[in-house]
Design a protein around this motif. Structure first.
Motif, PDB file in Angstrom:
ATOM      1  N   MET A   1      33.628  45.633  25.711  1.00 24.02           N
ATOM      2  CA  MET A   1      33.274  44.205  25.606  1.00 24.02           C
ATOM      3  C   MET A   1      33.702  43.418  26.741  1.00 24.02           C
ATOM      4  N   LYS A   2      32.973  42.471  27.385  1.00 25.62           N
ATOM      5  CA  LYS A   2      33.202  41.774  28.265  1.00 25.62           C
ATOM      6  C   LYS A   2      33.132  40.214  28.139  1.00 25.62           C
ATOM      7  N   ILE A   3      34.198  39.624  28.275  1.00 33.44           N
ATOM      8  CA  ILE A   3      34.381  38.154  28.095  1.00 33.44           C
ATOM      9  C   ILE A   3      34.338  37.674  29.346  1.00 33.44           C
ATOM     10  N   ILE A   4      33.420  36.571  29.524  1.00 35.81           N
ATOM     11  CA  ILE A   4      33.398  35.908  30.818  1.00 35.81           C
ATOM     12  C   ILE A   4      33.505  34.363  30.585  1.00 35.81           C
ATOM     13  N   ARG A   5      34.650  33.952  30.988  1.00 38.49           N
ATOM     14  CA  ARG A   5      34.840  32.395  31.044  1.00 38.49           C
ATOM     15  C   ARG A   5      34.173  31.858  32.016  1.00 38.49           C
ATOM     16  N   VAL A   6      33.440  30.629  31.805  1.00 35.41           N
ATOM     17  CA  VAL A   6      32.718  30.036  32.841  1.00 35.41           C
ATOM     18  C   VAL A   6      33.445  28.655  32.849  1.00 35.41           C
ATOM     19  N   ALA A   7      32.895  27.647  33.880  1.00 34.67           N
ATOM     20  CA  ALA A   7      33.564  26.366  34.001  1.00 34.67           C
ATOM     21  C   ALA A   7      32.908  25.380  33.106  1.00 34.67           C
ATOM     22  N   ASP A   8      31.739  25.762  33.031  1.00 38.10           N
ATOM     23  CA  ASP A   8      30.746  24.515  32.337  1.00 38.10           C
ATOM     24  C   ASP A   8      29.544  25.068  31.559  1.00 38.10           C
ATOM     25  N   TYR A   9      29.240  24.046  30.704  1.00 34.94           N
ATOM     26  CA  TYR A   9      27.764  24.285  29.913  1.00 34.94           C
ATOM     27  C   TYR A   9      26.699  24.832  30.940  1.00 34.94           C
ATOM     28  N   GLU A  10      26.621  24.137  32.150  1.00 34.83           N
ATOM     29  CA  GLU A  10      25.284  24.508  33.095  1.00 34.83           C
ATOM     30  C   GLU A  10      25.514  25.908  33.384  1.00 34.83           C
ATOM     31  N   THR A  11      26.891  26.286  33.823  1.00 33.57           N
ATOM     32  CA  THR A  11      26.994  27.708  34.327  1.00 33.57           C
ATOM     33  C   THR A  11      26.844  28.682  33.270  1.00 33.57           C
ATOM     34  N   LEU A  12      26.953  28.293  31.893  1.00 37.37           N
ATOM     35  CA  LEU A  12      27.032  29.123  30.927  1.00 37.37           C
ATOM     36  C   LEU A  12      25.470  29.599  30.599  1.00 37.37           C
ATOM     37  N   SER A  13      24.743  28.574  30.860  1.00 34.31           N
ATOM     38  CA  SER A  13      23.218  28.559  30.616  1.00 34.31           C
ATOM     39  C   SER A  13      22.642  29.391  31.763  1.00 34.31           C
ATOM     40  N   SER A  14      22.987  28.945  32.720  1.00 32.04           N
ATOM     41  CA  SER A  14      22.300  29.903  33.905  1.00 32.04           C
ATOM     42  C   SER A  14      22.717  31.251  33.924  1.00 32.04           C
ATOM     43  N   LYS A  15      23.893  31.428  33.741  1.00 28.61           N
ATOM     44  CA  LYS A  15      24.312  32.944  33.615  1.00 28.61           C
ATOM     45  C   LYS A  15      23.547  33.667  32.557  1.00 28.61           C
ATOM     46  N   THR A  16      23.402  32.959  31.201  1.00 33.41           N
ATOM     47  CA  THR A  16      22.858  33.783  30.280  1.00 33.41           C
ATOM     48  C   THR A  16      21.281  34.049  30.497  1.00 33.41           C
ATOM     49  N   ALA A  17      20.713  33.009  31.068  1.00 35.53           N
ATOM     50  CA  ALA A  17      19.277  32.802  31.436  1.00 35.53           C
ATOM     51  C   ALA A  17      19.055  34.093  32.332  1.00 35.53           C
ATOM     52  N   ASP A  18      19.997  34.319  33.469  1.00 37.42           N
ATOM     53  CA  ASP A  18      19.891  35.457  34.664  1.00 37.42           C
ATOM     54  C   ASP A  18      19.990  36.710  33.631  1.00 37.42           C
ATOM     55  N   LEU A  19      20.905  36.996  32.754  1.00 40.64           N
ATOM     56  CA  LEU A  19      20.962  38.088  32.126  1.00 40.64           C
ATOM     57  C   LEU A  19      19.800  38.337  31.231  1.00 40.64           C
ATOM     58  N   ILE A  20      19.220  37.444  30.653  1.00 39.36           N
ATOM     59  CA  ILE A  20      17.962  37.776  29.989  1.00 39.36           C
ATOM     60  C   ILE A  20      16.701  38.000  30.819  1.00 39.36           C
ATOM     61  N   ALA A  21      16.810  37.283  31.937  1.00 48.06           N
ATOM     62  CA  ALA A  21      15.647  37.402  32.919  1.00 48.06           C
ATOM     63  C   ALA A  21      15.866  38.902  33.476  1.00 48.06           C
ATOM     64  N   ALA A  22      16.866  39.217  33.647  1.00 46.41           N
ATOM     65  CA  ALA A  22      17.396  40.627  34.341  1.00 46.41           C
ATOM     66  C   ALA A  22      16.730  41.855  33.138  1.00 46.41           C
ATOM     67  N   GLN A  23      16.894  41.407  31.985  1.00 47.45           N
ATOM     68  CA  GLN A  23      16.229  42.137  30.958  1.00 47.45           C
ATOM     69  C   GLN A  23      14.764  42.295  31.012  1.00 47.45           C
ATOM     70  N   VAL A  24      14.257  41.194  31.099  1.00 48.62           N
ATOM     71  CA  VAL A  24      12.930  41.236  31.246  1.00 48.62           C
ATOM     72  C   VAL A  24      12.202  41.826  32.376  1.00 48.62           C
ATOM     73  N   LEU A  25      12.878  41.642  33.517  1.00 49.31           N
ATOM     74  CA  LEU A  25      12.397  42.137  34.638  1.00 49.31           C
ATOM     75  C   LEU A  25      12.455  43.734  34.817  1.00 49.31           C
ATOM     76  N   VAL A  26      13.476  44.305  34.201  1.00 50.48           N
ATOM     77  CA  VAL A  26      13.863  45.807  34.271  1.00 50.48           C
ATOM     78  C   VAL A  26      12.710  46.480  33.410  1.00 50.48           C
ATOM     79  N   LYS A  27      12.601  45.504  31.916  1.00 53.27           N
ATOM     80  CA  LYS A  27      11.646  45.788  31.022  1.00 53.27           C
ATOM     81  C   LYS A  27      10.683  45.212  30.525  1.00 53.27           C
ATOM     82  N   PRO A  28       9.425  44.850  31.206  1.00 48.84           N
ATOM     83  CA  PRO A  28       8.754  43.583  31.056  1.00 48.84           C
ATOM     84  C   PRO A  28       8.320  43.587  29.423  1.00 48.84           C
ATOM     85  N   ASN A  29       8.146  44.719  28.879  1.00 47.10           N
ATOM     86  CA  ASN A  29       7.616  45.079  27.249  1.00 47.10           C
ATOM     87  C   ASN A  29       8.923  44.830  26.576  1.00 47.10           C
TER      88      ASN A  29
END
Ligand code: PGA
Length: 235
Positions: A1-29
């Protein structure tokens, strides 16, 4: 398990979106398990930016949501179908018929729950499951109880959930008392889990869920047994 503490909601949102985007890029379907609530709204805004500015393509993605209130139809602004359309689906090129939210208006709960689980199986399971966490440790609407419930099921919402969610309704009485939720089984079988928690009030429950005993009294604690969980928190 990885626990990542970030400074604020903005960073939480962009990090989370980046991980979801990576999933879509790696597996478009891919099959994305999606969540509602206040916390993912910023993530969905960032995913819309990914789509609009960087051309992230959702045309082959299928989404399956965690839960829905009983008795609210898709035009009700408090239904989770409405939430998903409004905060994400209307702004990206996902095919609407490939987006699934339980039908809270069904008269046949058992069949709806069975069909939902069957659909997840047919899709081949969830590649990435996004989760929030309730103040009581719920994931989806899997409320604290005596056992972990494996399958999609009808749930009586706990007092603390009704209180917490009343902020979206005019009166406490308007908050539905029941919901349909994906069970712990489908969540635990997701290949990756991404849990997000924002704000001081979530600090104690995140500590309990990930460093306390595994117990159905804190449903999120079962995630300690999942092989690929990332927790992103800002508090
Ligand atoms: P929230 O809800 O994002 O509105 O805090 C999380 C949840 O109840 O799962």
């Amino acid at each position: 398990m990885k626990i990542i503490r970030v400074a604020d909601y903005e960073t939480l949102s962009s990090k989370t979106a980046d991980l979801i985007a990576a999933q879509v890029l790696v597996k478009p379907n891919c099959i994305l398990g999606l969540a509602t609530g206040s916390t993912p709204i910023g993530t969905y805004e960032k995913l819309i930016e990914w789509h609009e500015k960087k051309g992230l393509d959702f045309s082959e993605v299928t989404s399956i949501n965690l839960d829905e209130y009983v008795g609210l139809d898709s035009n009700d602004k408090n239904s989770y179908r409405f939430f998903m359309n409004y905060h994400l689906f209307e702004h990206i090129n996902i095919v609407r018929s490939n987006t699934y939210v339980p039908n809270g208006m069904t008269k046949d709960w058992e069949k709806e729950c069975e069909t939902y689980d069957h659909r997840i199986l047919q899709l081949g399971g969830i590649d990435l499951q996004l989760l929030g966490i309730g103040n009581n440790g719920h994931i989806g609407f899997n409320e604290p109880g005596e056992t972990f419930v494996k399958n999609t099921h009808l749930v009586e919402l706990g007092e603390s959930t009704i209180q917490a969610n009343s902020r979206f309704f005019e009166t406490l009485e308007e908050v539905p008392k029941q919901a349909i939720t994906m069970g712990i089984g489908a969540i635990m079988q997701a290949k990756k889990v991404l849990l997000i928690a924002n704000g001081k009030e979530k600090e104690e429950i995140v500590e309990k869920a990930f460093h306390g005993p595994i117990t159905p009294q804190v449903p999120a604690s079962i995630l300690q047994l999942h092989p690929d969980v990332t927790v992103i928190c800002s508090f």
